[in-house]
Design an enzyme around this catalytic site. Structure first.
Site, PDB file in Angstrom:
ATOM      1  N   CYS A   1       0.799  -1.233   0.000  1.00 56.60           N
ATOM      2  CA  CYS A   1       0.000   0.000   0.000  1.00 56.60           C
ATOM      3  C   CYS A   1       0.824   1.272   0.000  1.00 56.60           C
ATOM      4  CB  CYS A   1      -0.892   0.062   1.239  1.00 56.60           C
ATOM      5  SG  CYS A   1      -2.036  -1.280   1.381  1.00 56.60           S
TER       6      CYS A   1
ATOM      7  N   GLY B   1       1.534   0.079  -4.947  1.00 58.03           N
ATOM      8  CA  GLY B   1       0.282  -0.677  -5.060  1.00 58.03           C
ATOM      9  C   GLY B   1      -0.360  -0.378  -6.393  1.00 58.03           C
TER      10      GLY B   1
ATOM     11  N   ASN C   1      -1.544   1.392   5.587  1.00 55.66           N
ATOM     12  CA  ASN C   1      -0.431   0.678   4.956  1.00 55.66           C
ATOM     13  C   ASN C   1       0.215  -0.183   6.022  1.00 55.66           C
ATOM     14  OD1 ASN C   1       2.926   1.692   4.014  1.00 55.66           O
ATOM     15  ND2 ASN C   1       1.860  -0.163   3.466  1.00 55.66           N
ATOM     16  N   GLY C   2       0.249  -1.474   5.800  1.00 57.48           N
ATOM     17  CA  GLY C   2       0.823  -2.374   6.784  1.00 57.48           C
ATOM     18  C   GLY C   2      -0.030  -3.610   6.925  1.00 57.48           C
TER      19      GLY C   2
ATOM     20  N   TYR D   1      14.269  -1.841  -1.874  1.00 56.53           N
ATOM     21  CA  TYR D   1      13.427  -2.004  -3.060  1.00 56.53           C
ATOM     22  C   TYR D   1      12.128  -1.196  -3.058  1.00 56.53           C
ATOM     23  CZ  TYR D   1      10.499  -4.303  -6.555  1.00 56.53           C
ATOM     24  OH  TYR D   1       9.679  -4.551  -7.620  1.00 56.53           O
TER      25      TYR D   1
END
Lengths: 488, 488, 488, 488
Positions: B20, B46, B124-125, B265
């Protein structure tokens, strides 16, 4: 919150609109296919959107909800394959009047995951205490996902302490006021309920080893199912492949108050209500109307297509020839998307044309099913006169529509109803026709089979839209300022 | 329940995928436009779907959620006009691994109507105790609408007894375990939270009179906002036009464990983390790698595009020339819909091509960011050898990925991770290359700025995917049978 | 006549655009699949639309032409099944500059039914006497269906008195002036032609029993075909499964004038021209540029992605470190459809972002492939300065583009070309940078392998866009008022 | 060559299908809007596709052609704005029987650019020597772009030596055999032509300063235009704003042979032909049929909707009550796309349902307009018997259809026509009904107003589908092996 604008209905705004059709099947493989066909046959009850939920022992619950016609969505193999299993329910709907915009979230069936498993529910009617229920539920921590009143039922079920879903549904529906026919499903059961007054229809059918619930019998015909019986007012049926049909009566018993407008307009003419086809009832309305309101004329013409059976009845009773003086364009779909000014202005001409050569110089009786705002009646009269008719007489196959419906029918506000503000004579002047006559309330009751007419103490039907007598108090609306008819 | 199949990612299955990106704005007119731009800049976090909720004093909350790229949905004027107001939040997401199918219902932000008004939340997570929370909430009567773990937060908020939404959110987040960065909004406030360990990123920016929250700084750049600071681990900021930024610390203080893979990344190379650009960190990883694992060769080539900065670093440190030996097709989009057999079989050739004339006869060092399943590495090696390379040496800019992530990153099951079952030498044989070397964990820590390398007692970062040391116990996964690394 | 508006290219308007890529296959089953893959690899030569015609002995000719990317159209099994057979050709294209609007009618290949059977033809290049030919053909009764110049060829073929299609094509092409590479097909033959000067590329490949024609070698790689040779200038190859490759030379022999801009920008870096990869040539241009125009600086940064090979060459020759100072958003597609004002104004920021932490305080050399209008250069310079660069030096990997191309490349009118109206110093002032230098024409010739530089008497390449020396007189344009460069 | 599969008409395959409707307007601003409305009113003449060409002095010719209904394509403001100007023509069509697939290329109007300017042409009917003409034209170098016979006309015009377009059209049409009504346009003129026998209809109307050409008068009504007169057989009208209507007679005069099936089925009931409404003619057919073929029964029911007027006539003449025993589903659109097996098998049930309660135990007369293959008649009979009818009597409002039409109507091959292979009694047995009777050819002639019936020497109408007497020799079909009726 709105996410997507609904298609408009630019030329159908002068009819009352049934808000929903419901259909359910248990015990037939690929049940969703049958539901799709049933919903196609019930499309007249709701053209805006439709949804189907199915359950398969291996793949669990699956759901598809879409804007648009059933035939455009629920016929493709690739889509129907996502709805496997022997148990499915479905729903077609209009948008609710006054809503800011329709969202796919508002399209039924609704689904809820309970601790004992999931359930889906679809509903035809209207909950008259939904605002109060919603407020209470939110205060207790429920999160609503739609603007639909029907979502209350699923939250009430989630909070019920009962151990199984049918009992939770009973719990929930006892809190609910208004008119509702419900089809619901668990992983193994198909459930059908009608409210205590039986305002909205629901029938039971059988096909091979399977059982079917439907708003109308015409949707049994399309799948080849046999009509078994109507679900009784206040009855809940719980149907499974294993145990067949079990009948419960969770509510205090009351006398039936079926919606009389189903006979007049909502139901399809090939459906059977109370043992007689709706077509025949409408034909009989025309007969009664010819007796109550005769007039000397050359032709009886229906306003197509809903006025046709009554016009035939009027013609046969009066001896005045029946003719299709107004022709309907068969390619007139529901909507135009962002049309040009010129096309928008064409209005009713896009779907109706007068058969000039037939009408010219004639005294014409126009038979229509109802007058709501009167806007369409006015345009049709103009078309008939432009075509050279000598006289125009309106005969309306329902009494004056003077009160809004709060039981699942989309009606304009009271002020917009022509009959709420005008007498018959004022309407004649307003429409500028030679005569206009509505069938009497007693005449309508006779036509639907009540030989003695309406029982004023204890009316056999819900006729609130004509009489202003509401069998269930519309409490949310009263809270918003709606005034009931003064007691006489 | 699934309603719509998500697009597949046929050729990107050999990378870890950030699940996300989040973005929020308060105090700028047409805030949703800025959110759309911010989400476009965060699209790498995402690619499957995105959503925006906005609030306008007159028009209330509005929401749009769509599958597909931000630029294909949230740029049209006609759509953006449905998202008015000075306050908006948004979300981009991948689908969760293992889900049966993605539905638009699962796309965030989620919205809830509480008794004191509505709130929207995007996350997000990953919540590591979501299964347990969901079970408990359903038993108490909550109806879940999605398969997303994040929906727990909104139900916990709905049931909190606190009087205002920020406090309800504190209540809810104290029940939640795992890694999460959250942006949320009420009718007047923008809220940002990072979990106590600060695993996932969240930064604060400023633009004119407005405030911005974003997963990464690159999304501040696109709208021209100034980077103010990172939100601290365990911090909640409540931001309004009137009162500016208020800072709270609802959780027990803990030492930071930021995700080290963001450096490797996930984050964009032009984002700034800890005062240094991600590009420079990756360049430095290449430098460290050249020191740790030198090899005699003719060319250093990146696996495009993520291996490029490390390859430049490797080249500069080693003195071996840098060259684009593999060319990426710029028109390779995310997906093919129902492709022919022949096209499916083309695989990686559709997006990469070897620069034959350059590679032929050369000893090539290939620098890639990571090895997950190893399937892509294998195909790339074959392409390079087909083109006539004399030798192929892989240099990987991260340590071996041997453990799944449970904190919001889509990783294969442990058995599918090449490094979970093979030593470096076994991988070399498996891939059939001349050599393969990964940077050491200490080398990576040095490259991100920890001169002393990893503090084994109290690691400065979350590196569970390399070390198997999980800073938050993945309790739902353990309940499902996942085995933690045995204590040494 | 226009029927459909093409998608716009709002942010790519500062590059010369190759107008077409062509590809053909004979002797491989499901040839259209290979053509689709080949066109995908040639997508950079034309992003607006694509078409494929196939022939099957049973099902005859079939054709699909579509706007949009190859991968979005020509990958679906259901579509590809409509293109059966062992013989197929295809085409990708940009829209022609100045056209009122693109119609699917204008998308090649074109098909014509002749008395001896059908033929399809696709064309890369431009016919410089098309207006005159069209006028003549209409006067003789031909009906044109498109606005495309290429349609002339098919009408000339229809009117030829030759007995077979290859000979009719020779007849037709002898009437045509300009630059053209053609792939065509009859029911049994694949045909390829290059114009007498060989301005546009065309190569021959082999795969198993089949033969392939392609604009570039990179499209041979994607299907695994072997590169055989370039088609010679003025050569026509007629290829059939039965007889293999026959070579004809229908035109008067002339010296080759291959387009030098193919080396600079049009061709993909992994294609091979004249035995050397385009990547290496561009790298060498960077080397030459570093020799011709050195400058003291901290970083060499490419304008992504086309400036990268030259920037690497510049860095290696100069010893100044190479770095990715500008990051390209990978999710930036071709177009926005009806975007909001705010999004439109973002311009180049939507696709590029400066790596601030890297650039700040540095003296930066920006290497770009060309300057056309200069609008993008200006925006990039601003972004670099906003990020705090100390100095900005442009180094351009081509000479000043001062003349429009009339041979199949979309160039602005001469007045819009920055180099047509400004000297290098004026450009430096206009762009407000510390320096700007272009490679010399001789330097470019050296980089492409002409050790002695340009032969001014008899140039080895077509370099009209730099020199204003047009190897074929643009007669239609002269008729419209275009003025050739005055003789010196 | 086929490019796109047409939508199928799965349930309408048992009717003859008119292949086209045409409409043109000159002298009204935004003429294309009027053409769109006219085509909407003519949709029954062709449901597959439609096209409009307009001309504007500033913007020249513009064209839009689309598959699908007029209302779904030609109503949007954004599309109609691409068709500006005071002159426009349009066309609706069915696909031609036997074609491999429909392509948008086959949709009219066709456009051609001649040396004296452009012209567009649309055509209702069929050219019986099209194959021969096409062969000749291809040999002389014409390139055909469609599979449509009508394209011959535009190529013949392109090759004419006449100096202006109307004269070129005369040249072209003199080469053409068959039945055709044409509307065409140049930059300033609207042109209408009927073939020498006047097989297909074409009428002239007037609206304000403008002139209108239409296949039927019902399309004049929708735009409020006044009916002026029918175009005469063999007449060409050339209409301009400046000079009004000029009349030419380019062909040798012959006696009129108007298509009698237009009265029976093709034309809309509210259109006027020969001074009388089509509705009245059909009513009169019912009257004649009741006289010719009386039967004792309880109900007269139409097969909806086309059998309705004749059923009313039959009922009024016979005194047997008229009733809607079969109800049509109003939401049954034209097509299902890739339907499930179950839905495909439903067949006629999806669009028709029997009014069971009405039919049960009754002797029913079913009035239908025609019997083609007999497949639908069979299914309807089964539905009626399933519903419990005591007897079923078919009365058909046209004579037996025993010969195919070659003049622009889609008919099955002769072998597929039920009446080509069976006598009335055999049909009764085949359909397994109590009786079936067709109106006699003389009865039909009387109903259309020929009091003396059919003039066998010199028939007043084209009745080839009933009589096998073809007024124009179908030469292409004879070349393909079709055998004319043997002389008696």
């Amino acid at each position: 919150m709105s996410t997507q604008m609904p298609p408009a209905h630019p030329f159908d705004d002068d009819k009352l609109k049934e808000e929903c059709g419901i259909f359910g099947v248990v015990g037939l493989s690929d049940a969703a296919n049958f539901v799709a066909l049933g919903l196609h046959a019930l499309q007249h009850r709701g053209q805006e959107a439709g949804g189907i939920v199915s359950h398969d022992p291996d793949q669990g619950f699956n759901s598809v909800r879409r804007f648009g016609y059933v035939r455009d969505n629920f016929t493709r193999q690739s889509l129907m394959e996502t709805l496997p299993g022997p148990l499915a329910i479905g729903h077609v709907r209009y948008s609710t009047a006054g809503a800011k915009g329709a969202a796919i979230r508002d399209v039924q069936p609704f689904f809820g995951e309970f601790s004992m498993g999931g359930a889906a529910i679809a509903h035809n009617g209207n909950i008259t205490n939904a605002d109060a229920l919603r407020k209470e539920l939110i205060e207790r921590g429920s999160i609503f996902q739609s603007g639909s009143d029907s979502e209350c039922i699923i939250h009430l079920m989630a909070r019920s302490l009962q151990r199984n879903i049918p009992e939770r549904m009973e719990d929930a529906l006892r809190r609910v006021e208004g008119a509702f026919s419900v089809v619901a499903m668990t992983r193994t059961k198909l459930i059908g309920v009608r409210d205590p007054l039986g305002v909205r229809p629901l029938v039971l059918g059988q096909l091979g080893e399977g059982w079917v619930l439907s708003s109308e019998t015409c949707a049994l015909d399309i799948i080849g199912a046999t009509f078994v019986r109507e679900i009784a007012p206040g009855e809940m049926v719980v149907i499974s492949e294993k145990d067949g049909v079990e009948s419960h009566y969770p509510f205090r018993r009351q006398s039936s108050r079926f919606c009389i407008f189903e006979h007049v307009y909502f139901s399809r003419p090939d459906s059977i209500i109370g043992g007689r086809s709706v077509y025949e009832t409408r034909h009989q309305i025309g007969v009664e109307l010819a007796r109550e309101a005769p007039v000397d004329a050359d032709l009886v013409c229906p306003v197509p297509d809903s006025g046709t059976p009554a016009a035939i009845g009027y013609s046969q009773e009066s001896g005045i020839p029946f003719a299709m003086g107004i022709i309907r364009n068969q390619y007139m779909g529901r909507t135009f998307i962002e049309p040009t000014e010129q096309i928008r202005n064409m209005g009713v001409r896009l779907k109706l044309n007068v058969n000039r050569a037939l009408i010219e110089g004639k005294r014409v009786i126009l038979v229509d099913d109802s007058v709501v705002r009167g806007t369409t009646s006015r345009k049709i009269k103009e078309m008939i006169l432009d075509a050279g008719a000598a006289e125009v007489h309106f005969r309306i196959a329902s009494p004056p529509t003077a009160w809004p419906c709060f039981y699942g029918v989309d009606t304009p506000q009271r002020e917009k109803l022509l009959a709420a503000t005008m007498s018959e004579e004022e309407m004649r002047e307003h429409l500028n026709v030679d005569s206009i006559r509505f069938i009497s309330l007693d005449g309508l009751y006779r036509a639907v089979g009540e030989a003695q007419g309406r029982d004023t103490k204890c009316p056999q039907y819900c006729d609130a839209c004509f009489s202003g007598e509401y069998p269930v108090e519309p409490s949310d609306m009263i809270a918003k300022g709606f005034e009931l008819k003064a007691a006489e």
